[in-house]
Each structure stands twice: as structure tokens, then as C-alpha cells.
Design a protein around this motif. Structure first.
Motif, PDB file in Angstrom:
ATOM      1  N   PRO A   9      -1.548  -0.219  -4.704  1.00  0.00           N
ATOM      2  CA  PRO A   9      -2.383   0.955  -4.985  1.00  0.00           C
ATOM      3  C   PRO A   9      -1.815   2.222  -4.345  1.00  0.00           C
ATOM      4  O   PRO A   9      -1.249   2.188  -3.257  1.00  0.00           O
ATOM      5  CB  PRO A   9      -3.739   0.583  -4.381  1.00  0.00           C
ATOM      6  CG  PRO A   9      -3.435  -0.484  -3.387  1.00  0.00           C
ATOM      7  CD  PRO A   9      -2.265  -1.240  -3.920  1.00  0.00           C
ATOM      8  N   GLU A  59       0.421   5.246   0.522  1.00  0.00           N
ATOM      9  CA  GLU A  59      -0.506   6.333   0.875  1.00  0.00           C
ATOM     10  C   GLU A  59       0.265   7.542   1.373  1.00  0.00           C
ATOM     11  O   GLU A  59       1.144   7.441   2.225  1.00  0.00           O
ATOM     12  CB  GLU A  59      -1.501   5.883   1.941  1.00  0.00           C
ATOM     13  CG  GLU A  59      -2.526   6.975   2.283  1.00  0.00           C
ATOM     14  CD  GLU A  59      -3.620   6.493   3.228  1.00  0.00           C
ATOM     15  OE1 GLU A  59      -4.311   5.515   2.863  1.00  0.00           O
ATOM     16  OE2 GLU A  59      -3.746   7.078   4.317  1.00  0.00           O
ATOM     17  N   SER A  89      -2.560   6.214  -3.148  1.00  0.00           N
ATOM     18  CA  SER A  89      -3.659   7.098  -2.741  1.00  0.00           C
ATOM     19  C   SER A  89      -3.115   8.312  -1.999  1.00  0.00           C
ATOM     20  O   SER A  89      -2.018   8.279  -1.438  1.00  0.00           O
ATOM     21  CB  SER A  89      -4.671   6.357  -1.860  1.00  0.00           C
ATOM     22  OG  SER A  89      -4.046   5.860  -0.688  1.00  0.00           O
ATOM     23  N   ARG A 103      -4.473  11.049   0.884  1.00  0.00           N
ATOM     24  CA  ARG A 103      -5.519  11.392   1.850  1.00  0.00           C
ATOM     25  C   ARG A 103      -5.473  12.893   2.121  1.00  0.00           C
ATOM     26  O   ARG A 103      -4.403  13.483   2.288  1.00  0.00           O
ATOM     27  CB  ARG A 103      -5.324  10.619   3.150  1.00  0.00           C
ATOM     28  CG  ARG A 103      -6.490  10.775   4.132  1.00  0.00           C
ATOM     29  CD  ARG A 103      -6.376   9.801   5.286  1.00  0.00           C
ATOM     30  NE  ARG A 103      -6.500   8.415   4.837  1.00  0.00           N
ATOM     31  CZ  ARG A 103      -7.660   7.811   4.585  1.00  0.00           C
ATOM     32  NH1 ARG A 103      -8.802   8.478   4.722  1.00  0.00           N
ATOM     33  NH2 ARG A 103      -7.686   6.547   4.198  1.00  0.00           N
ATOM     34  N   LYS A 145       0.839  -1.201   0.000  1.00  0.00           N
ATOM     35  CA  LYS A 145       0.000   0.000   0.000  1.00  0.00           C
ATOM     36  C   LYS A 145       0.870   1.245   0.000  1.00  0.00           C
ATOM     37  O   LYS A 145       1.847   1.340   0.747  1.00  0.00           O
ATOM     38  CB  LYS A 145      -0.920  -0.001   1.219  1.00  0.00           C
ATOM     39  CG  LYS A 145      -1.874   1.183   1.291  1.00  0.00           C
ATOM     40  CD  LYS A 145      -2.738   1.078   2.536  1.00  0.00           C
ATOM     41  CE  LYS A 145      -3.723   2.242   2.635  1.00  0.00           C
ATOM     42  NZ  LYS A 145      -4.551   2.171   3.859  1.00  0.00           N
ATOM     43  N   LEU A 180     -10.359  10.845   0.344  1.00  0.00           N
ATOM     44  CA  LEU A 180      -9.278  10.019  -0.182  1.00  0.00           C
ATOM     45  C   LEU A 180      -9.336  10.013  -1.701  1.00  0.00           C
ATOM     46  O   LEU A 180     -10.398   9.829  -2.296  1.00  0.00           O
ATOM     47  CB  LEU A 180      -9.415   8.584   0.348  1.00  0.00           C
ATOM     48  CG  LEU A 180      -8.285   7.601   0.028  1.00  0.00           C
ATOM     49  CD1 LEU A 180      -7.024   7.977   0.803  1.00  0.00           C
ATOM     50  CD2 LEU A 180      -8.713   6.176   0.364  1.00  0.00           C
ATOM     51  N   GLU A 222      -7.855   7.976  -4.846  1.00  0.00           N
ATOM     52  CA  GLU A 222      -7.185   6.723  -5.164  1.00  0.00           C
ATOM     53  C   GLU A 222      -6.806   6.690  -6.638  1.00  0.00           C
ATOM     54  O   GLU A 222      -7.648   6.889  -7.509  1.00  0.00           O
ATOM     55  CB  GLU A 222      -8.100   5.542  -4.836  1.00  0.00           C
ATOM     56  CG  GLU A 222      -8.454   5.442  -3.363  1.00  0.00           C
ATOM     57  CD  GLU A 222      -9.478   4.362  -3.087  1.00  0.00           C
ATOM     58  OE1 GLU A 222      -9.063   3.218  -2.827  1.00  0.00           O
ATOM     59  OE2 GLU A 222     -10.689   4.672  -3.146  1.00  0.00           O
ATOM     60  N   ASP A 223      -5.539   6.412  -6.895  1.00  0.00           N
ATOM     61  CA  ASP A 223      -5.010   6.382  -8.249  1.00  0.00           C
ATOM     62  C   ASP A 223      -5.309   5.061  -8.936  1.00  0.00           C
ATOM     63  O   ASP A 223      -5.274   3.999  -8.324  1.00  0.00           O
ATOM     64  CB  ASP A 223      -3.494   6.585  -8.195  1.00  0.00           C
ATOM     65  CG  ASP A 223      -2.782   5.972  -9.384  1.00  0.00           C
ATOM     66  OD1 ASP A 223      -3.021   6.464 -10.503  1.00  0.00           O
ATOM     67  OD2 ASP A 223      -2.023   5.013  -9.197  1.00  0.00           O
TER      68      ASP A 223
END
Length: 383
Positions: free
Chosen positions: A228, A209, A230, A232, A207, A237, A239-240
């Protein structure tokens, strides 16, 4: 200038090949047209015929024009509007220019933007001031080695050590500055002025972020199907899904805006409101008492002007323009009356000019007088 030279000038502006002097000449002719007959084009589809009609209206509207070399240019989109023949009376730069008199803004001292500058706060609390100094290794952390390149970028690479817990650093820009960051996964982030981004030094898990604490940032994400990406924000949020996108989330603005330039993103707010964007769309999240998420189509040139080093004004009111200028140069603005705020401008100027030069361009092409005193820009009608 004869007819053929005029038509050739329009071609150059439309194709983006005009020199600064040619753009200045074009601006001067368009300004004089806007104060002339204001006659609209007839519905002609042939572009050459439209240029002929522009020339005819120009001859009726002007006496010989003495051009001034201004650091403004007309965006290609506006040139295209002119060529499509919406109206000879379209106002370029401002509704009522005053070419008969040279106006100049007054300043008690000048303000120069910082350019590339930021503060990097490491996970251990150490702060590093970043400028355009010669590149080299800034720090060796448990999870990453941090380099600075000449020209305003810091770059993270994984350290050849066993990773412990994930450490988070924070990059913060002041007013009048931008900075560029390359993460360890290959993702590149551009930070606008007055922006703060919290990010991991490395990405050991599946992940990725980041947290945009406040401000505006543009992301070019290195896509990884099994990891993934993302961002925030305080409101939600982003998300790409393999993409380039821009997020604007300043605390003093009622709406958080995410704009998609490439790929796709999914927006989630309040863990329930969702929207998926395609190219050229912007999600606007109102974070007032009544939450709402709207998706609209936007002009990407305007959205990305800050990253390209420009102030870009497209039929924009002075009040909106001065909000950008105040935030960038860290000044306040005072108007003599509210009517001044509605003056409309088209054009563009570098964000790396001194504030006096920006004020001077507005002064010379508009109906308002600008004075800078004690970090306050006072605006009043010209006498």
C-alpha cells in the motif's frame, strides 16, 4: 468578420483548435459584448441558433473591434457556458475592460521564475542543487542510485547491494520553481513551488509511505496490491487505492485539500475522521481548532493548472489571483483600497512568464494599475 467566420471561430475555440491570434480575436469580441447590451440568451436548445443570437447581439453591441494580441485564452469550459446561452453579459477577463487606452504595468526591475529547480537533501545531510543541467548520476547511495534527466526530473533505481536500514531523502522547491521525481517503485511525483517532500530511497518492505512536509504535490502512483502507498501530512494520512491525486497543504492556508483525478483514495485525519474520494472530488480538511472534513466536487482543470504550467482564473477575484502570484514570484502585494480586491477575471497565462508580463496582462484587461517596486506589487484604480 462575417457571420459564418464568427461561428467558425466559436467552433474552433470550443474544440481547442483556435490559434493564439484567433483566441485574441474571440476575447476581444467577448469583452465588447460584455460592455454592450448585456442581453441574456432566450431558452434556445439548438447551438447553431445560439450562435446566431450571439452574432445578432454582437452587431448591436460593437463597433469594429481592433484586437490586441494578448497571451490570454478562454478556457473551453467558459466557451461552453457561452454556447449554452447562460448570458451574453458574462464577463470575460474582467468586468469593464478599457480598449480605448493602452495600459502598461510599471516595474523597477523584473522577476523571472526559476522554472525547474530544487534542492535534494540526502539521508547523510549532503545537499545537491538541482537545475536543468545535463543528466547523469547524482549520487550512489546504499539503497539506490540517483539519476538526473535533462528537463527537470530525478529518478531513483535500486542499488545492487544488500539493503540496510531504510534511508530517507528530502526534495524541496523554492518559490517560482517546480520539480519532478520518479521513485524506485515507479511512482512519479510533481512538486509545486515552496514544497518539501520526504521519501524513502527504496521500498524494501510491503509498506510505501511518503511525507509531504508542506506545499503541494501531484502523485501518479505505481499500484502494488501487496504494498500500500500513502502520503502523510501534518494533518492526516492519504492512502492510495491505485490512483492519481493532488495534495495541497501549505502552512499559511487554513484548509488542506486532497483532490482525486483517477482511482480512489481514503483520507484519515486525527486517527478518526475518514472520507473516501471518487473521481473529481476534493476532501477539504480544516485544521483550525475545530477539525472538519468536507468532500466537494471540483474543476480538475483549475486544480491541475499549476502542474500544466498555468495560472488559471475562472471568475476569480483579484485578491485570490494576487495571492498565487505573490507566492510564485516571492513578492508582496499592497492595495490602495479593499474594493480593488473584488475585481473579477477569467483567463489563463503561463506561470513561466516574467512577473512584468503577468502584471501587464492584468493591467491591459482590467481596471487596476500595477507597479512593482522593491519586490512589492502596488495596486490602485486606474486614473
Amino acid at each position: 468578420m462575417d457571420k459564418e467566420l464568427f461561428k467558425n471561430l466559436i467552433h474552433k475555440v470550443e474544440n481547442g483548435t483556435a490559434t493564439d491570434e484567433e483566441l485574441s480575436t474571440f476575447n476581444a469580441y467577448m469583452n465588447r459584448l460584455s460592455t454592450g447590451q448585456n442581453s441574456a440568451f432566450s431558452p434556445i436548445e439548438n447551438e447553431d441558433a445560439i450562435r446566431d443570437e450571439m452574432w445578432a447581439n454582437l452587431q448591436a453591441a460593437i463597433t469594429p473591434v481592433k484586437t490586441r494580441r494578448l497571451n490570454w485564452y478562454i478556457p473551453v469550459g467558459i466557451a461552453a457556458v457561452l454556447l449554452l446561452g447562460i448570458s451574453i453579459g458574462i464577463h470575460f477577463l474582467t468586468a469593464n475592460p478599457t480598449p480605448e487606452k493602452e495600459w502598461q504595468a510599471q516595474v523597477d526591475h523584473d522577476i523571472k521564475p526559476l522554472g525547474n529547480a530544487a534542492t535534494l537533501t540526502l539521508a547523510n545531510g549532503k545537499k545537491i542543487i538541482l537545475t536543468n543541467r545535463v543528466g547523469g548520476v547524482l549520487a550512489v547511495q546504499q539503497n539506490a542510485v540517483i539519476h538526473q534527466t535533462a528537463g527537470g526530473q530525478i529518478s531513483y533505481t535500486d542499488a545492487d547491494k544488500s539493503r540496510g536500514s531504510v534511508a530517507f531523502d528530502t526534495l524541496t522547491t523554492p518559490s517560482g520553481a517546480v520539480y519532478n521525481l520518479k521513485l524506485g517503485d515507479g511512482t512519479t511525483v510533481w512538486l509545486n513551488a515552496s514544497t518539501s517532500l520526504r521519501f524513502p530511497e527504496s521500498f524494501p518492505s510491503g509498506k510505501r509511505e511518503l511525507q509531504l512536509l508542506y506545499g503541494e504535490a501531484y502523485f501518479e502512483v505505481a499500484h502494488r496490491a501487496n504494498a500500500p502507498f500513502s502520503v502523510r501530512t501534518t494533518q492526516g494520512l492519504v492512502e492510495d487505492i491505485g490512483t492519481h491525486f493532488n495534495i495541497r497543504a501549505y502552512a499559511d492556508e487554513p484548509t488542506e485539500k486532497t483532490t482525486l483525478l483517477e482511482g480512489s483514495v481514503r483520507i484519515t485525519a486525527q486517527n478518526k475522521i475518514q472520507a473516501k474520494l471518487v473521481h473529481g472530488q476534493q476532501a477539504q480538511l480544516n485544521h483550525t481548532a475545530v477539525k472538519s472534513l468536507n468532500v466537494i466536487n471540483v474543476d480538475l482543470d483549475e486544480i491541475m493548472a499549476w502542474k500544466n504550467g498555468l495560472f488559471l482564473f475562472d471568475n476569480e477575484k483579484l485578491s485570490s489571483i494576487m495571492k498565487k502570484i505573490a507566492g510564485w514570484y516571492n513578492v508582496k502585494v499592497a492595495y490602495q483600497n479593499d474594493a480593488i480586491k473584488n475585481e473579477v477575471f477569467y483567463g489563463s497565462i503561463s506561470r513561466f512568464k516574467n512577473v512584468s508580463e503577468v502584471m501587464d496582462m492584468l493591467e491591459r484587461t482590467g481596471n487596476s494599475h500595477f507597479e512593482l517596486k522593491n519586490n512589492v506589487i502596488f495596486i490602485k484604480p486606474k486614473q
